[in-house]
Design a protein around this motif. Sequence first.
Motif, PDB file in Angstrom:
ATOM      1  N   ARG A 200       0.823  -1.214   0.000  1.00  0.00           N
ATOM      2  CA  ARG A 200       0.000   0.000   0.000  1.00  0.00           C
ATOM      3  C   ARG A 200       0.853   1.259   0.000  1.00  0.00           C
ATOM      4  NH1 ARG A 200       0.101  -2.355   4.947  1.00  0.00           N
ATOM      5  NH2 ARG A 200       0.458  -1.105   6.826  1.00  0.00           N
ATOM      6  N   TYR A 201       2.147   1.117   0.304  1.00  0.00           N
ATOM      7  CA  TYR A 201       3.041   2.275   0.338  1.00  0.00           C
ATOM      8  C   TYR A 201       3.931   2.359  -0.911  1.00  0.00           C
ATOM      9  CZ  TYR A 201       1.780   2.476   5.293  1.00  0.00           C
ATOM     10  OH  TYR A 201       1.094   2.560   6.478  1.00  0.00           O
ATOM     11  N   GLU A 202       3.561   1.646  -1.955  1.00  0.00           N
ATOM     12  CA  GLU A 202       4.372   1.647  -3.175  1.00  0.00           C
ATOM     13  C   GLU A 202       4.604   3.079  -3.675  1.00  0.00           C
ATOM     14  OE1 GLU A 202       4.327  -0.215  -7.728  1.00  0.00           O
ATOM     15  OE2 GLU A 202       2.653  -0.607  -6.343  1.00  0.00           O
ATOM     16  N   GLY A 203       5.878   3.380  -3.995  1.00  0.00           N
ATOM     17  CA  GLY A 203       6.232   4.697  -4.497  1.00  0.00           C
ATOM     18  C   GLY A 203       6.421   5.752  -3.420  1.00  0.00           C
ATOM     19  N   MET A 204       6.329   5.362  -2.148  1.00  0.00           N
ATOM     20  CA  MET A 204       6.428   6.325  -1.050  1.00  0.00           C
ATOM     21  C   MET A 204       7.694   6.124  -0.226  1.00  0.00           C
ATOM     22  SD  MET A 204       2.398   6.190   0.157  1.00  0.00           S
ATOM     23  CE  MET A 204       2.512   7.638   1.215  1.00  0.00           C
ATOM     24  N   GLU A 205       8.715   5.526  -0.850  1.00  0.00           N
ATOM     25  CA  GLU A 205       9.935   5.216  -0.111  1.00  0.00           C
ATOM     26  C   GLU A 205      10.765   6.437   0.258  1.00  0.00           C
ATOM     27  OE1 GLU A 205      10.812   4.895  -4.514  1.00  0.00           O
ATOM     28  OE2 GLU A 205       9.253   4.183  -3.158  1.00  0.00           O
ATOM     29  N   ARG A 206      10.376   7.631  -0.238  1.00  0.00           N
ATOM     30  CA  ARG A 206      11.104   8.848   0.125  1.00  0.00           C
ATOM     31  C   ARG A 206      10.378   9.661   1.203  1.00  0.00           C
ATOM     32  NH1 ARG A 206      15.288   9.927  -3.267  1.00  0.00           N
ATOM     33  NH2 ARG A 206      15.346   8.799  -5.243  1.00  0.00           N
ATOM     34  N   ASP A 207       9.227   9.192   1.621  1.00  0.00           N
ATOM     35  CA  ASP A 207       8.452   9.886   2.646  1.00  0.00           C
ATOM     36  C   ASP A 207       8.931   9.408   4.020  1.00  0.00           C
ATOM     37  OD1 ASP A 207       6.432  10.586   4.560  1.00  0.00           O
ATOM     38  OD2 ASP A 207       4.996  10.827   2.911  1.00  0.00           O
ATOM     39  N   ARG A 208       9.584  10.279   4.760  1.00  0.00           N
ATOM     40  CA  ARG A 208      10.184   9.860   6.027  1.00  0.00           C
ATOM     41  C   ARG A 208       9.143   9.458   7.066  1.00  0.00           C
ATOM     42  NH1 ARG A 208      10.874  14.073   9.922  1.00  0.00           N
ATOM     43  NH2 ARG A 208      10.065  16.096   9.250  1.00  0.00           N
ATOM     44  N   PHE A 209       7.946  10.020   6.976  1.00  0.00           N
ATOM     45  CA  PHE A 209       6.895   9.640   7.918  1.00  0.00           C
ATOM     46  C   PHE A 209       6.384   8.228   7.623  1.00  0.00           C
ATOM     47  CE2 PHE A 209       6.675  14.322   7.811  1.00  0.00           C
ATOM     48  CZ  PHE A 209       6.878  14.577   9.156  1.00  0.00           C
ATOM     49  N   VAL A 210       6.285   7.905   6.352  1.00  0.00           N
ATOM     50  CA  VAL A 210       5.897   6.549   5.949  1.00  0.00           C
ATOM     51  C   VAL A 210       6.972   5.556   6.377  1.00  0.00           C
ATOM     52  CG1 VAL A 210       5.563   5.015   3.961  1.00  0.00           C
ATOM     53  CG2 VAL A 210       4.407   7.234   4.043  1.00  0.00           C
ATOM     54  N   LEU A 211       8.225   5.912   6.160  1.00  0.00           N
ATOM     55  CA  LEU A 211       9.324   5.025   6.527  1.00  0.00           C
ATOM     56  C   LEU A 211       9.330   4.742   8.026  1.00  0.00           C
ATOM     57  CD1 LEU A 211      12.258   6.417   4.323  1.00  0.00           C
ATOM     58  CD2 LEU A 211      10.831   4.409   3.905  1.00  0.00           C
TER      59      LEU A 211
END
Length: 262
Positions: A200-211
């Motif tokens: 569900r987080y595909e493409g969001m690897e640069r979002d530090r909050f997601v990480l």
Amino acid sequence: MTEVKALLYLFLRRFFVGPIAKLLFRPRVEGLENIPKTGPALLVSNHLAFTDSVFLPVAVPRQIIFPAKSEYFTAPGLKGRVMATFFRSIGQIPIDRSGGRASLAALNTGLEILAKGELFGIYPEGTRSPDGRLYKGKTGVARMAIVAGVPVIPVAMIDTEKLNPPGTVWPKFLIREPGRRFPRLIRPGVAIGEPMDFSRYEGMERDRFVLRSVTDEIMYALMELSGQEYVDMYAEKAKELIKAGESVDDHIKPRHGDTKAS
């Protein structure tokens, strides 16, 4: 990985390291059905002792490639060369823990291994726990999970720090506990949890909050599996405090639900 290394790994696990570990320590293993028979997966584990990298590969039928600290590959003398040869022969890869570009290179290496359909193992804490508790995870594990898009399998190592305490080379077979007249035999455990899906987080690897959110979710799963107390501090910082003679607990900022990785 070359065919020769794969065969050597199989030989060591089935006919040498595996039988010795099972005969002497009788490790308990739960959840093997959660390891995929084929295809890539990222195995994330708590890290209590050097022997974690022995008991986990022995427990899992498929080969797991782990990053090993670069010092194992650069030690001087005959002993150093033997150690480096051993680690390379079983598919371990050196990792530079200095951060920055070195960390990025380690991440890319892990992604390459997963792209080949293999199992890659990683310790999110970045180093061994100094006191048996579970410490804050580094977000590199989340970045790898999101970019690779593979199942993340939490693995809890249990009691390996009692078998192989920090600073010791040879394992201890018995442990004395308060209230018990006689010491008991230490049986390490490996608990393998159900695969976790972060697609569900595909493409969001640069979002530090997601990480951070993904990393904390992984650490919570490890805490549930292992039964460890969670400490909201990096293990490296805790080691520095202990080395300086300070108490880790005195430097922990209290927050609601501080026993959970949230």
